[in-house]
Design a protein around this motif. Sequence first.
Motif, PDB file in Angstrom:
ATOM      1  N   LEU A   1      -5.246  -3.976  -9.340  1.00  7.82           N
ATOM      2  CA  LEU A   1      -5.184  -4.679  -8.058  1.00  7.82           C
ATOM      3  C   LEU A   1      -6.495  -5.405  -7.788  1.00  7.82           C
ATOM      4  CD1 LEU A   1      -3.822  -5.314  -5.325  1.00  7.82           C
ATOM      5  CD2 LEU A   1      -4.806  -3.172  -4.457  1.00  7.82           C
ATOM      6  N   THR A   2      -7.603  -4.737  -8.041  1.00  7.17           N
ATOM      7  CA  THR A   2      -8.912  -5.348  -7.823  1.00  7.17           C
ATOM      8  C   THR A   2      -9.093  -6.568  -8.711  1.00  7.17           C
ATOM      9  OG1 THR A   2      -9.864  -3.192  -7.238  1.00  7.17           O
ATOM     10  CG2 THR A   2     -11.408  -4.943  -7.856  1.00  7.17           C
ATOM     11  N   ALA A   3      -8.715  -6.443  -9.984  1.00 11.07           N
ATOM     12  CA  ALA A   3      -8.833  -7.571 -10.909  1.00 11.07           C
ATOM     13  C   ALA A   3      -7.965  -8.738 -10.454  1.00 11.07           C
ATOM     14  CB  ALA A   3      -8.439  -7.140 -12.320  1.00 11.07           C
ATOM     15  N   ALA A   4      -6.751  -8.442  -9.998  1.00 14.05           N
ATOM     16  CA  ALA A   4      -5.841  -9.496  -9.532  1.00 14.05           C
ATOM     17  C   ALA A   4      -6.388 -10.181  -8.285  1.00 14.05           C
ATOM     18  CB  ALA A   4      -4.461  -8.910  -9.261  1.00 14.05           C
ATOM     19  N   LEU A   5      -7.044  -9.426  -7.418  1.00 15.02           N
ATOM     20  CA  LEU A   5      -7.662 -10.025  -6.232  1.00 15.02           C
ATOM     21  C   LEU A   5      -8.818 -10.940  -6.623  1.00 15.02           C
ATOM     22  CD1 LEU A   5      -7.699  -6.984  -3.765  1.00 15.02           C
ATOM     23  CD2 LEU A   5      -6.286  -9.030  -3.610  1.00 15.02           C
TER      24      LEU A   5
ATOM     25  N   MET B   1       3.155  -2.369  -0.079  1.00 18.58           N
ATOM     26  CA  MET B   1       3.568  -3.771  -0.050  1.00 18.58           C
ATOM     27  C   MET B   1       3.695  -4.276   1.382  1.00 18.58           C
ATOM     28  SD  MET B   1       3.588  -4.578  -3.192  1.00 18.58           S
ATOM     29  CE  MET B   1       4.321  -6.211  -3.120  1.00 18.58           C
ATOM     30  N   LYS B   2       4.252  -3.469   2.268  1.00 22.05           N
ATOM     31  CA  LYS B   2       4.367  -3.868   3.669  1.00 22.05           C
ATOM     32  C   LYS B   2       2.979  -4.004   4.301  1.00 22.05           C
ATOM     33  CE  LYS B   2       8.837  -3.942   3.725  1.00 22.05           C
ATOM     34  NZ  LYS B   2       9.541  -5.242   3.773  1.00 22.05           N
ATOM     35  N   TYR B   3       2.089  -3.101   3.952  1.00 21.76           N
ATOM     36  CA  TYR B   3       0.736  -3.129   4.517  1.00 21.76           C
ATOM     37  C   TYR B   3      -0.029  -4.382   4.070  1.00 21.76           C
ATOM     38  CZ  TYR B   3      -4.049  -1.735   5.599  1.00 21.76           C
ATOM     39  OH  TYR B   3      -5.338  -1.712   6.082  1.00 21.76           O
ATOM     40  N   LEU B   4       0.018  -4.690   2.769  1.00 17.96           N
ATOM     41  CA  LEU B   4      -0.746  -5.812   2.236  1.00 17.96           C
ATOM     42  C   LEU B   4      -0.190  -7.171   2.660  1.00 17.96           C
ATOM     43  CD1 LEU B   4      -1.608  -4.561  -1.369  1.00 17.96           C
ATOM     44  CD2 LEU B   4      -3.098  -4.643   0.640  1.00 17.96           C
ATOM     45  N   GLU B   5       1.048  -7.194   3.128  1.00 15.36           N
ATOM     46  CA  GLU B   5       1.593  -8.446   3.665  1.00 15.36           C
ATOM     47  C   GLU B   5       0.893  -8.841   4.959  1.00 15.36           C
ATOM     48  OE1 GLU B   5       5.752  -7.899   4.177  1.00 15.36           O
ATOM     49  OE2 GLU B   5       6.204  -7.860   2.016  1.00 15.36           O
ATOM     50  N   ARG B   6       0.290  -7.862   5.638  1.00 16.96           N
ATOM     51  CA  ARG B   6      -0.297  -8.129   6.959  1.00 16.96           C
ATOM     52  C   ARG B   6      -1.794  -7.851   7.032  1.00 16.96           C
ATOM     53  NH1 ARG B   6       2.887  -4.924  11.391  1.00 16.96           N
ATOM     54  NH2 ARG B   6       1.495  -6.212  12.689  1.00 16.96           N
TER      55      ARG B   6
ATOM     56  N   LEU C   1      -5.494 -14.136  -6.105  1.00 18.04           N
ATOM     57  CA  LEU C   1      -4.101 -13.940  -5.715  1.00 18.04           C
ATOM     58  C   LEU C   1      -4.019 -13.398  -4.286  1.00 18.04           C
ATOM     59  CD1 LEU C   1      -2.697 -12.344  -8.970  1.00 18.04           C
ATOM     60  CD2 LEU C   1      -1.872 -14.464  -7.952  1.00 18.04           C
ATOM     61  N   LYS C   2      -2.939 -13.749  -3.594  1.00 15.04           N
ATOM     62  CA  LYS C   2      -2.683 -13.146  -2.299  1.00 15.04           C
ATOM     63  C   LYS C   2      -2.583 -11.636  -2.475  1.00 15.04           C
ATOM     64  CE  LYS C   2      -0.055 -17.037  -0.377  1.00 15.04           C
ATOM     65  NZ  LYS C   2       1.265 -17.470   0.174  1.00 15.04           N
ATOM     66  N   ARG C   3      -2.902 -10.896  -1.446  1.00 12.85           N
ATOM     67  CA  ARG C   3      -2.962  -9.440  -1.584  1.00 12.85           C
ATOM     68  C   ARG C   3      -1.632  -8.839  -2.026  1.00 12.85           C
ATOM     69  NH1 ARG C   3      -5.929 -10.911   2.887  1.00 12.85           N
ATOM     70  NH2 ARG C   3      -8.170 -10.434   2.734  1.00 12.85           N
ATOM     71  N   GLU C   4      -0.528  -9.245  -1.389  1.00  9.25           N
ATOM     72  CA  GLU C   4       0.773  -8.678  -1.781  1.00  9.25           C
ATOM     73  C   GLU C   4       1.190  -9.163  -3.162  1.00  9.25           C
ATOM     74  OE1 GLU C   4       1.768 -12.397   0.650  1.00  9.25           O
ATOM     75  OE2 GLU C   4       0.244 -10.819   0.607  1.00  9.25           O
ATOM     76  N   GLU C   5       0.787 -10.392  -3.540  1.00 13.13           N
ATOM     77  CA  GLU C   5       1.083 -10.914  -4.867  1.00 13.13           C
ATOM     78  C   GLU C   5       0.246 -10.198  -5.923  1.00 13.13           C
ATOM     79  OE1 GLU C   5       3.321 -14.230  -5.675  1.00 13.13           O
ATOM     80  OE2 GLU C   5       4.036 -12.539  -4.479  1.00 13.13           O
ATOM     81  N   ALA C   6      -0.985  -9.866  -5.562  1.00 13.36           N
ATOM     82  CA  ALA C   6      -1.859  -9.121  -6.478  1.00 13.36           C
ATOM     83  C   ALA C   6      -1.273  -7.746  -6.770  1.00 13.36           C
ATOM     84  CB  ALA C   6      -3.260  -8.983  -5.878  1.00 13.36           C
ATOM     85  N   ALA C   7      -0.730  -7.100  -5.730  1.00 16.33           N
ATOM     86  CA  ALA C   7      -0.110  -5.788  -5.920  1.00 16.33           C
ATOM     87  C   ALA C   7       1.132  -5.903  -6.797  1.00 16.33           C
ATOM     88  CB  ALA C   7       0.236  -5.179  -4.568  1.00 16.33           C
ATOM     89  N   ARG C   8       1.943  -6.913  -6.525  1.00 22.23           N
ATOM     90  CA  ARG C   8       3.161  -7.133  -7.330  1.00 22.23           C
ATOM     91  C   ARG C   8       2.802  -7.387  -8.787  1.00 22.23           C
ATOM     92  NH1 ARG C   8       6.356 -12.591  -6.818  1.00 22.23           N
ATOM     93  NH2 ARG C   8       8.074 -12.299  -8.274  1.00 22.23           N
ATOM     94  N   PHE C   9       1.803  -8.238  -9.029  1.00 13.37           N
ATOM     95  CA  PHE C   9       1.332  -8.533 -10.376  1.00 13.37           C
ATOM     96  C   PHE C   9       0.827  -7.266 -11.054  1.00 13.37           C
ATOM     97  CE2 PHE C   9      -1.923 -11.172 -12.984  1.00 13.37           C
ATOM     98  CZ  PHE C   9      -1.044 -11.242 -14.046  1.00 13.37           C
ATOM     99  N   SER C  10       0.072  -6.479 -10.300  1.00 12.50           N
ATOM    100  CA  SER C  10      -0.486  -5.227 -10.818  1.00 12.50           C
ATOM    101  C   SER C  10       0.604  -4.269 -11.270  1.00 12.50           C
ATOM    102  CB  SER C  10      -1.350  -4.575  -9.732  1.00 12.50           C
ATOM    103  OG  SER C  10      -1.599  -3.214 -10.007  1.00 12.50           O
ATOM    104  N   PHE C  11       1.621  -4.095 -10.439  1.00  9.61           N
ATOM    105  CA  PHE C  11       2.688  -3.151 -10.768  1.00  9.61           C
ATOM    106  C   PHE C  11       3.525  -3.619 -11.959  1.00  9.61           C
ATOM    107  CE2 PHE C  11       2.354  -1.690  -6.189  1.00  9.61           C
ATOM    108  CZ  PHE C  11       1.818  -0.457  -6.514  1.00  9.61           C
ATOM    109  N   LEU C  12       3.884  -4.893 -11.976  1.00  8.85           N
ATOM    110  CA  LEU C  12       4.711  -5.400 -13.075  1.00  8.85           C
ATOM    111  C   LEU C  12       3.951  -5.357 -14.395  1.00  8.85           C
ATOM    112  CD1 LEU C  12       6.474  -8.444 -11.358  1.00  8.85           C
ATOM    113  CD2 LEU C  12       7.504  -6.256 -12.004  1.00  8.85           C
ATOM    114  N   LEU C  13       2.684  -5.750 -14.362  1.00 10.67           N
ATOM    115  CA  LEU C  13       1.901  -5.730 -15.588  1.00 10.67           C
ATOM    116  C   LEU C  13       1.680  -4.301 -16.096  1.00 10.67           C
ATOM    117  CD1 LEU C  13      -0.970  -8.022 -16.551  1.00 10.67           C
ATOM    118  CD2 LEU C  13      -1.379  -5.566 -16.709  1.00 10.67           C
ATOM    119  N   GLY C  14       1.671  -3.350 -15.176  1.00 12.87           N
ATOM    120  CA  GLY C  14       1.425  -1.963 -15.572  1.00 12.87           C
ATOM    121  C   GLY C  14       2.634  -1.219 -16.095  1.00 12.87           C
ATOM    122  N   LEU C  15       3.826  -1.826 -16.035  1.00 12.04           N
ATOM    123  CA  LEU C  15       5.038  -1.117 -16.455  1.00 12.04           C
ATOM    124  C   LEU C  15       4.969  -0.577 -17.885  1.00 12.04           C
ATOM    125  CD1 LEU C  15       7.940  -3.163 -14.791  1.00 12.04           C
ATOM    126  CD2 LEU C  15       7.362  -0.760 -14.398  1.00 12.04           C
ATOM    127  N   PRO C  16       4.593  -1.416 -18.893  1.00 12.87           N
ATOM    128  CA  PRO C  16       4.522  -0.868 -20.254  1.00 12.87           C
ATOM    129  C   PRO C  16       3.501   0.259 -20.377  1.00 12.87           C
ATOM    130  CG  PRO C  16       4.491  -3.268 -20.303  1.00 12.87           C
ATOM    131  CD  PRO C  16       4.305  -2.861 -18.878  1.00 12.87           C
TER     132      PRO C  16
END
Length: 291
Positions: free
Chosen positions: A191-195, A259-264, A199-214
């Motif tokens: 998340l920190t790297a994505a920020l 995700m709800k928190y980082l949207e706001r 990236l927007k905060r909620e987008e950074a979290a989304r990117f972080s989670f998807l990239l971390g799946l494998p």
Amino acid sequence: MAGGACTQGLDTGFIELGYAKVAALGVVQGITELLPISSTAHMRIVPALLGWRDPGSAFSAAMQMAALAAVISYFWSDFSGLLGGSVRAIARRDFRDWQFRFTSWIALATVPLIVFGLLLSSTLNACGSPLRSLYVIGAACIVMSVLLALAELFCLHKRTMDNVSLKDAMLVGLAQVGALIPGVSRSGSTLTAALFLDLKREEAARFSFLLGLPAIFLAGVKEFHELYKAHLSLEGWMILAVGLVVASISAFVAIWSLMKYLERFSSWIFVFYRFAIGVFLISAVYLGWLT
């Protein structure tokens, strides 16, 4: 094999805790695994404060499967879209398709973690591993809180995932390697790297989670394989199953809340929380409150 704190060199302290305590720790693990606050730190602090033994690194690693279930459930549309889109792109040999390229980037970004994970596996999972020292975990929490603060102060938070590149994915993938050090946190480091990539905060979290799946999947599979090789007792598997079910539910709640928190809001709450946890751990060990 009878349960114990160490099963053929593998740290399996969770067996001694029993069903109720493992269920309680499953809640803690599920919530903290996917929030940028270090599940390892909390899995050392909570048992220590309650007078319980350390559940061990094997428990934390196996709980990756609970995190995997939660991430896939929450981001099902993204996950199924990327997987299905990639398969269709391969079938029509359209290797310029964005979904295929993004899926490929995720795979490539996981390679550094696999390499370093294999190199450090014997140390990370060993009974009494020095990397699980409370000093190490506390210091890692403080360092990551400072990095997250810098990302909040100096980055723009305007980009979306639609315009990320292979370079972006590899940078976040490299940051993920840091999560091998207990206290850094996989979600926190990515998340920190994505920020830092604006990236927007909620987008950074989304990117972080998807990239971390494998990475989450491979870590869970590897740990289950290690436990199988160590001939974990039937009781041990049943206790672990209870932890997994509870952790899956709490992890889903954690993702939804984040995700709800980082949207706001910004991530400053995690900066202050992580810094406080780090200072507490180091002080508690120094003063003899925790060992």
